[in-house]
Design a protein around this motif. Structure first.
Motif, short mmCIF file in Angstrom:
data_model
loop_
_atom_site.label_atom_id
_atom_site.label_comp_id
_atom_site.label_asym_id
_atom_site.label_seq_id
_atom_site.Cartn_x
_atom_site.Cartn_y
_atom_site.Cartn_z
N ALA A 140 0.77 -1.20 0.05
CA ALA A 140 0.01 -0.24 -0.08
C ALA A 140 0.83 1.15 0.06
CB ALA A 140 -0.88 -0.03 1.33
N LEU A 145 -6.06 1.89 -17.64
CA LEU A 145 -6.92 0.96 -16.90
C LEU A 145 -6.48 -0.53 -16.98
CD1 LEU A 145 -8.87 0.68 -14.50
CD2 LEU A 145 -10.65 0.88 -16.44
N ASP A 197 -1.84 -4.64 -10.76
CA ASP A 197 -2.49 -4.90 -9.49
C ASP A 197 -2.30 -6.48 -9.17
OD1 ASP A 197 -5.24 -2.91 -8.83
OD2 ASP A 197 -3.23 -2.90 -7.75
N MET A 198 -2.75 -7.19 -10.34
CA MET A 198 -2.90 -8.57 -10.52
C MET A 198 -1.69 -9.22 -10.10
SD MET A 198 -4.44 -10.91 -13.47
CE MET A 198 -2.95 -11.11 -14.40
N ASP A 213 -0.44 -8.86 -6.61
CA ASP A 213 -1.09 -9.86 -5.72
C ASP A 213 -0.48 -11.11 -5.97
OD1 ASP A 213 -4.60 -8.58 -5.62
OD2 ASP A 213 -2.85 -7.84 -4.63
N VAL A 273 4.55 -21.37 -13.38
CA VAL A 273 3.63 -20.23 -13.92
C VAL A 273 4.49 -18.90 -14.58
CG1 VAL A 273 1.82 -18.45 -13.57
CG2 VAL A 273 1.84 -20.91 -12.91
N PRO A 309 -3.75 -19.41 -14.91
CA PRO A 309 -2.52 -20.54 -14.61
C PRO A 309 -2.27 -21.03 -13.42
CG PRO A 309 -1.41 -18.42 -15.40
CD PRO A 309 -3.03 -18.22 -15.40
N PHE A 310 -2.86 -20.17 -12.36
CA PHE A 310 -2.73 -20.82 -11.09
C PHE A 310 -3.79 -21.56 -10.55
CE2 PHE A 310 0.92 -18.57 -9.62
CZ PHE A 310 0.90 -17.40 -10.25
N LYS A 325 -6.93 -21.12 -9.96
CA LYS A 325 -7.91 -21.08 -8.73
C LYS A 325 -9.11 -20.10 -9.41
CE LYS A 325 -4.03 -20.31 -5.56
NZ LYS A 325 -4.33 -21.05 -4.34
N LEU A 335 -9.64 -8.43 -22.13
CA LEU A 335 -8.97 -8.43 -20.80
C LEU A 335 -9.11 -9.70 -19.94
CD1 LEU A 335 -6.93 -6.89 -19.13
CD2 LEU A 335 -8.85 -5.77 -17.90
N THR A 336 -8.11 -10.51 -19.59
CA THR A 336 -8.39 -11.60 -18.67
C THR A 336 -7.82 -11.07 -17.39
OG1 THR A 336 -8.85 -13.05 -20.32
CG2 THR A 336 -8.20 -14.13 -18.06
N LEU A 337 -8.48 -11.40 -16.14
CA LEU A 337 -7.58 -11.24 -14.80
C LEU A 337 -8.10 -12.04 -13.91
CD1 LEU A 337 -8.73 -7.47 -14.35
CD2 LEU A 337 -6.54 -8.16 -14.97
N PHE A 338 -7.05 -12.49 -13.12
CA PHE A 338 -7.25 -13.05 -11.91
C PHE A 338 -6.85 -12.32 -10.55
CE2 PHE A 338 -3.05 -14.65 -12.18
CZ PHE A 338 -2.69 -14.57 -13.62
N GLU A 339 -6.97 -13.06 -9.23
CA GLU A 339 -6.58 -12.42 -8.00
C GLU A 339 -8.15 -11.35 -7.83
OE1 GLU A 339 -4.66 -12.63 -5.82
OE2 GLU A 339 -3.30 -14.25 -6.80
N ARG A 365 -9.16 -9.44 -5.61
CA ARG A 365 -8.95 -7.82 -5.15
C ARG A 365 -8.54 -7.02 -6.50
NH1 ARG A 365 -6.94 -11.36 -2.04
NH2 ARG A 365 -7.89 -11.58 0.08
N ALA A 366 -7.63 -7.67 -7.43
CA ALA A 366 -7.34 -6.78 -8.38
C ALA A 366 -8.45 -6.88 -9.53
CB ALA A 366 -6.01 -7.54 -9.33
N ARG A 377 -10.94 -3.86 -7.98
CA ARG A 377 -10.39 -2.78 -8.24
C ARG A 377 -10.70 -2.11 -9.77
NH1 ARG A 377 -5.66 -3.92 -5.17
NH2 ARG A 377 -5.92 -3.07 -3.22
N TYR A 378 -10.42 -3.36 -10.63
CA TYR A 378 -10.87 -3.17 -11.95
C TYR A 378 -12.30 -2.52 -12.24
CZ TYR A 378 -11.50 -3.86 -16.85
OH TYR A 378 -11.83 -3.75 -18.21
N ARG A 397 -13.25 0.66 -10.89
CA ARG A 397 -12.77 1.78 -11.57
C ARG A 397 -13.43 2.02 -13.02
NH1 ARG A 397 -6.33 2.38 -12.05
NH2 ARG A 397 -7.05 4.36 -12.93
N LYS A 398 -13.60 0.80 -13.66
CA LYS A 398 -14.25 1.05 -14.97
C LYS A 398 -15.66 1.29 -14.75
CE LYS A 398 -14.50 -1.03 -19.45
NZ LYS A 398 -14.22 -2.00 -20.24
N ASP A 451 -6.23 1.03 0.48
CA ASP A 451 -5.28 0.11 0.10
C ASP A 451 -4.58 -0.72 1.52
OD1 ASP A 451 -3.42 1.52 -2.81
OD2 ASP A 451 -5.31 0.14 -2.69
#
Lengths: 214, 241
Positions: free
Chosen positions: A69, A88, A95-96, A99, A145, B53-54, B56, B65-69, B71-72, B75-76, B79-80, B112
């Protein structure tokens, strides 16, 4: 007024913040916190970090804790390209992977560092082989990974270096001091990526600070 | 708005619930929750692994756009799609508690901080309690509850909640005066603890924490996600004392 970081550079979490301060060229002061006399648990420190850990951070009236943070704050305040704030999708990628660093890399690494460095060097004991083994296996899965990712992109969030990459350096530095450094030979792209990060001038400067306080 | 937004996972997962909650709060109406067959370990095989790839849940797709996690992703989403003080300048009646993106750098930083606390201190402790007391019995071959693990984590969570109590007796939300991701990221696991285990007293016995939980769980978006979680979790109906 200079920003203040409370803690010692040898702590991976403190080092993470220091590299961000170096990256933006900020004026800052490192205020040591003496764990051996319980300074981290005294009222003055816990007013800054209620969990009694390091780092804590002060910028004027703003007091923060939690290294990632703090790092984001420092980088955003200075419009650093390391967080890609104006974009964005890119900032979401940063961010990802930050984490990921925190959950998939730092967690098993913290155990390995504790078992392989802290216990023998500071606590005069022997490590628990099963615990080490379990966490080395987790680390290998993470490196698999990373290897696939870094075969496609130069850095984790894409072709730009970011906080997500730099956030690994203090722990990666200590990994190289353990018997498990040779793991990296199985992950050539990861090995090159770590070397690239550790060669960065700001990182080298903070590594010297880490060595000086170890 | 939000056409082509997909969340891969199951609502009963507190990490998936965080993302769903943020989509609901942001008013995204046409997202799709794509089920993942956890019993068959679908998340550990292709094609899932090519997205995450993890292996989960959740994984999130928004167009290219592909995201994991979680909290990330959250946030996206905020924001969007979320409201900012710019996009919702006037506060209509009943909208005082709107989930908005922090408007200053300092507010963002404090938000944060508490999201990190949730990730590093709250969730690791509470997830063990929830797993042992609520999840294991739902999974075929999940095994017996390990009370030693429960006890250890009840103690840890208690210490964390003591810090939360200090914070929440000074401000209504962890993020500050307005609700934020830092607060909402707690929803999934706290819901499971309070509704599906006998350890709800950890929350109920601390006045500031109890009031905060009351505010969060009363939000319409939270109630909607709770209903989705209930389809699988089968909350305990505790006999009254």
């Amino acid at each position: 007024m200079a920003m203040k970081v409370y803690g010692l550079p040898m702590s991976t979490n403190v080092a993470r913040v220091l590299v961000c301060l170096e990256e933006v060229g900020a004026q800052y002061e490192v205020v040591p916190i003496n764990f051996s006399i319980g300074e981290h648990k005294n009222m003055e420190h816990t007013a800054r970090n209620p969990f009694g850990q390091v780092p804590s951070f002060q910028d004027g009236d703003l007091i923060l804790f939690e290294s990632r943070a703090i790092s984001k704050y420092i980088l955003r305040k200075n419009q650093s390209e390391l967080v890609k704030e104006g974009d964005l999708p890119d900032s979401a990628m940063v961010d990802m992977w930050l984490d990921v660093e925190s959950h998939q890399f730092d967690r098993p690494m913290a155990v390995i560092i504790h078992q392989c460095l802290i216990i023998p060097m500071y606590l005069g004991g022997e490590n628990d082989g099963n615990v080490v083994e379990e966490n080395v296996e987790k680390l290998k899965k993470t490196f698999e990974v990373y290897e696939a990712r870094l075969s496609k992109f130069k850095y984790l969030a894409g072709d730009f270096i970011s906080l997500a990459d730099l956030s690994h350096f203090p722990t990666a530095y200590y990994l190289l001091a353990t018997p498990h450094a040779s793991l990296l030979d199985n992950y050539p792209h990861v090995k090159v990526w770590i070397a690239d990060i550790l060669a960065r001038p700001t990182v080298k400067k903070v590594v010297e600070m880490m060595k000086a306080t170890a | 708005m939000g056409g082509g937004v997909k969340v891969y996972g199951v609502a009963a997962s507190p990490f998936v619930a965080t993302v769903l909650l943020c989509l609901e709060e942001a008013g995204v109406e046409d997202y799709e929750l794509v089920g993942v067959d956890m019993a068959a370990r679908e998340q550990r095989t292709q094609p899932y692994l090519s997205r995450n790839p993890f292996g989960k849940i959740p994984t999130f797709v928004d167009g290219e756009l592909t995201l994991f996690e979680s909290r990330a992703i959250s946030r996206y989403v905020l924001r969007k799609y979320g409201r900012t003080s710019a996009s919702s300048p006037t506060t209509a009646a009943g909208e005082e508690d709107l989930l908005r993106e922090p408007s200053t750098l300092e507010e963002s930083a404090v938000a944060d901080v508490w999201t990190e606390v949730e990730a590093h201190r709250y969730t690791p402790a509470i997830s063990h309690i929830v797993r042992e007391c609520a999840i294991k019995r739902l999974i075929p071959g999940g095994g017996e509850r390990d009370q030693a693990v429960v006890d250890e984590n009840v103690a840890k969570l208690g210490e964390v909640l003591d810090v939360y109590e200090q914070r929440l007796s000074r401000s209504p939300y962890l993020a500050g005066d307005s609700v934020g991701l830092a607060d909402l990221a707690h929803f999934g696991f706290t819901y499971c603890l309070v509704e599906c285990t006998e350890y709800g007293a950890l929350v109920e016995s601390r006045p500031g924490v109890r009031a905060w939980w009351g505010r969060i769980s009363a939000r319409p978006a939270a109630k909607k996600v709770a209903a989705m979680m209930n389809l699988v979790l089968n909350p305990l109906k505790m006999p009254s004392a």
